[in-house]
Design an enzyme around this catalytic site. Structure first.
Site, PDB file in Angstrom:
ATOM      1  N   ASN A 176       0.828  -1.223   0.000  1.00  0.00           N
ATOM      2  CA  ASN A 176       0.000   0.000   0.000  1.00  0.00           C
ATOM      3  C   ASN A 176       0.857   1.267   0.000  1.00  0.00           C
ATOM      4  O   ASN A 176       0.336   2.367   0.124  1.00  0.00           O
ATOM      5  CB  ASN A 176      -0.953   0.008   1.202  1.00  0.00           C
ATOM      6  CG  ASN A 176      -0.225   0.152   2.539  1.00  0.00           C
ATOM      7  OD1 ASN A 176       1.005   0.143   2.586  1.00  0.00           O
ATOM      8  ND2 ASN A 176      -0.976   0.281   3.617  1.00  0.00           N
ATOM      9  N   HIS A 199       3.276   2.007   2.244  1.00  0.00           N
ATOM     10  CA  HIS A 199       3.794   2.507   3.525  1.00  0.00           C
ATOM     11  C   HIS A 199       5.316   2.327   3.616  1.00  0.00           C
ATOM     12  O   HIS A 199       5.886   1.423   3.010  1.00  0.00           O
ATOM     13  CB  HIS A 199       3.051   1.904   4.729  1.00  0.00           C
ATOM     14  CG  HIS A 199       3.330   0.473   5.038  1.00  0.00           C
ATOM     15  ND1 HIS A 199       2.388  -0.358   5.619  1.00  0.00           N
ATOM     16  CD2 HIS A 199       4.432  -0.312   4.890  1.00  0.00           C
ATOM     17  CE1 HIS A 199       2.902  -1.560   5.811  1.00  0.00           C
ATOM     18  NE2 HIS A 199       4.139  -1.560   5.369  1.00  0.00           N
ATOM     19  N   GLU A 234       1.437   4.822   7.249  1.00  0.00           N
ATOM     20  CA  GLU A 234       0.416   4.362   6.318  1.00  0.00           C
ATOM     21  C   GLU A 234      -0.038   5.527   5.424  1.00  0.00           C
ATOM     22  O   GLU A 234       0.247   6.695   5.726  1.00  0.00           O
ATOM     23  CB  GLU A 234      -0.788   3.808   7.107  1.00  0.00           C
ATOM     24  CG  GLU A 234      -0.454   2.651   8.058  1.00  0.00           C
ATOM     25  CD  GLU A 234      -0.287   1.296   7.340  1.00  0.00           C
ATOM     26  OE1 GLU A 234       0.014   1.261   6.130  1.00  0.00           O
ATOM     27  OE2 GLU A 234      -0.466   0.262   8.021  1.00  0.00           O
TER      28      GLU A 234
HETATM   29  C1  F6R Z   1       9.077  -3.134   8.947  1.00  0.00           C
HETATM   30  C2  F6R Z   1       8.491  -1.999   8.220  1.00  0.00           C
HETATM   31  C3  F6R Z   1       7.497  -2.220   7.143  1.00  0.00           C
HETATM   32  C4  F6R Z   1       7.979  -3.240   6.097  1.00  0.00           C
HETATM   33  C5  F6R Z   1       6.964  -3.376   4.981  1.00  0.00           C
HETATM   34  C6  F6R Z   1       7.369  -4.472   4.021  1.00  0.00           C
HETATM   35  O1  F6R Z   1      10.013  -2.674   9.897  1.00  0.00           O
HETATM   36  O2  F6R Z   1       8.798  -0.888   8.539  1.00  0.00           O
HETATM   37  O3  F6R Z   1       7.238  -1.007   6.494  1.00  0.00           O
HETATM   38  O4  F6R Z   1       9.213  -2.812   5.586  1.00  0.00           O
HETATM   39  O5  F6R Z   1       5.711  -3.693   5.521  1.00  0.00           O
HETATM   40  O6  F6R Z   1       7.350  -5.702   4.682  1.00  0.00           O
HETATM   41  P1  F6R Z   1       7.911  -7.024   4.006  1.00  0.00           P
HETATM   42  O7  F6R Z   1       9.379  -6.832   3.838  1.00  0.00           O
HETATM   43  O8  F6R Z   1       7.604  -8.117   4.999  1.00  0.00           O
HETATM   44  O9  F6R Z   1       7.204  -7.164   2.704  1.00  0.00           O
END
Ligand code: F6R
Length: 241
Positions: A137, A139, A144
Site C-alpha cells: 500500500n 507505507h 500508512e
Molecule cells: C518493517 C516496516 C514495514 C515493512 C513493509 C514491508 O520494519 O517498517 O514497512 O518494511 O511492511 O514488509 P515485508 O518486507 O515483509 O514485505
C-alpha cells in the site's frame, strides 16, 4: 531516486549487504536505520556472514529500528525486538548499548518514549544510512497512506491490510497488534542516505508509484522523491517499468 534492478532476491540481498558493509568500513561509528519484515532477511543473513567470515566490525555502529508493534514487550517472540535479535543482533558484535528500538510495551508512557526516541537519534548525530522496506500500500516504516510528510516518531493505527499481513505470525486473533510506534516520514527524510528494498511482484505497483508517481501523502513512499540520496534496490519481479 536511483533504481538498481537485480536479477533475483539473492542478488538484491547481497547488493544491499555490500552497500551497508562499504558504509561501515568508511565510517565505523555508522548510525544505521533498520527495518524488519521479510524483505531484509537476506541482507541480514549476508551481513552476519560477512561479520563471521570477513570480520565486518559492528562494535562502534549504532542502530535505530524503524518501528515496533504496540502491546508487545521486547521479549515477546513476535516483537520486532525478537526478530532483530534472532536474525541480526545475536550474531554480530554490536554493542547492546548501541541498539535502539522503540519500546511498545503496554502501559509505558508512549509520549515520553516517542520523544526520547527522536532525541536519541539526534544525540547520535542523525541517521547516516537508513534501510527501508515498502508495503504493497506504499507505507514506509509504519507510515500508512495519509501520513504527514512532517511526521516524526509516534503511535499509529495500522491499516487493515497491514494487520492482515501480520496475522500469520500470531497464534491468536486477539494477539494481533493494531497499533505500532513508528519513526515518521520526516524522521526518514532526515537520514543522510536511504536505501529502499523491494522484492516480488506484489511490490511492483507500489515501487512504480513511489519512484515515478505524484509526490503525495496518499503514497507515503513517494516522499522519498524529495530526498537527494535514495537508491531503490529491486529484484526483477518488483520492477514494472
Ligand atoms: C518493517 C516496516 C514495514 C515493512 C513493509 C514491508 O520494519 O517498517 O514497512 O518494511 O511492511 O514488509 P515485508 O518486507 O515483509 O514485505
Amino acid at each position: 531516486m536511483r533504481v538498481l534492478v537485480t536479477p533475483d532476491y539473492q542478488t538484491l540481498s547481497q547488493t544491499a549487504a555490500e552497500l551497508v558493509a562499504r558504509a561501515m568500513r568508511a565510517k565505523p561509528g555508522l548510525v544505521l536505520g533498520l527495518p524488519t519484515g521479510s524483505t531484509p532477511l537476506g541482507m541480514y543473513g549476508n551481513l552476519v556472514r560477512m561479520h563471521r567470515d570477513l570480520h565486518l566490525d559492528f562494535s562502534r555502529a549504532q542502530t535505530f529500528n524503524l518501528d515496533e508493534y504496540v502491546g508487545l514487550a521486547p521479549d515477546h517472540p513476535t516483537s520486532y525486538h525478537a526478530y532483530m535479535r534472532r536474525h541480526f543482533f545475536d550474531h554480530v558484535n554490536i554493542a547492546v548499548e548501541n541498539i535502539h528500538m522503540p519500546n511498545g510495551t503496554l502501559g509505558i508512557d508512549v509520549d515520553a518514549e516517542t520523544k526520547s526516541y527522536e532525541q536519541a537519534i539526534e544525540d547520535a548525530g542523525g541517521i547516516d544510512l537508513l534501510i527501508v522496506g515498502i508495503g504493497a500500500n506504499g507505507h514506509i516504516a509504519f507510515n500508512e497512506p495519509g501520513s504527514s510528510f512532517a511526521s516524526r516518531t509516534r503511535v499509529v493505527n495500522l491499516e487493515p491490510e497491514t494487520i492482515a499481513n501480520a496475522r500469520q505470525h500470531f497464534s491468536s486473533e486477539a494477539g494481533v497488534p493494531r497499533t505500532a510506534i513508528t519513526v515518521g516520514i520526516r524522521t526518514i527524510l532526515d537520514a543522510r542516505r536511504i536505501v529502499l528494498l523491494a522484492s516480488g511482484a506484489l511490490k511492483a505497483d507500489a515501487v512504480e508509484r513511489a519512484s515515478r508517481g505524484p509526490v503525495s501523502e496518499a503514497m507515503p513512499a513517494s516522499a522519498l522523491q524529495l530526498h537527494p540520496n535514495v537508491i531503490a534496490i529491486l529484484d526483477e519481479a518488483a520492477r514494472r517499468f
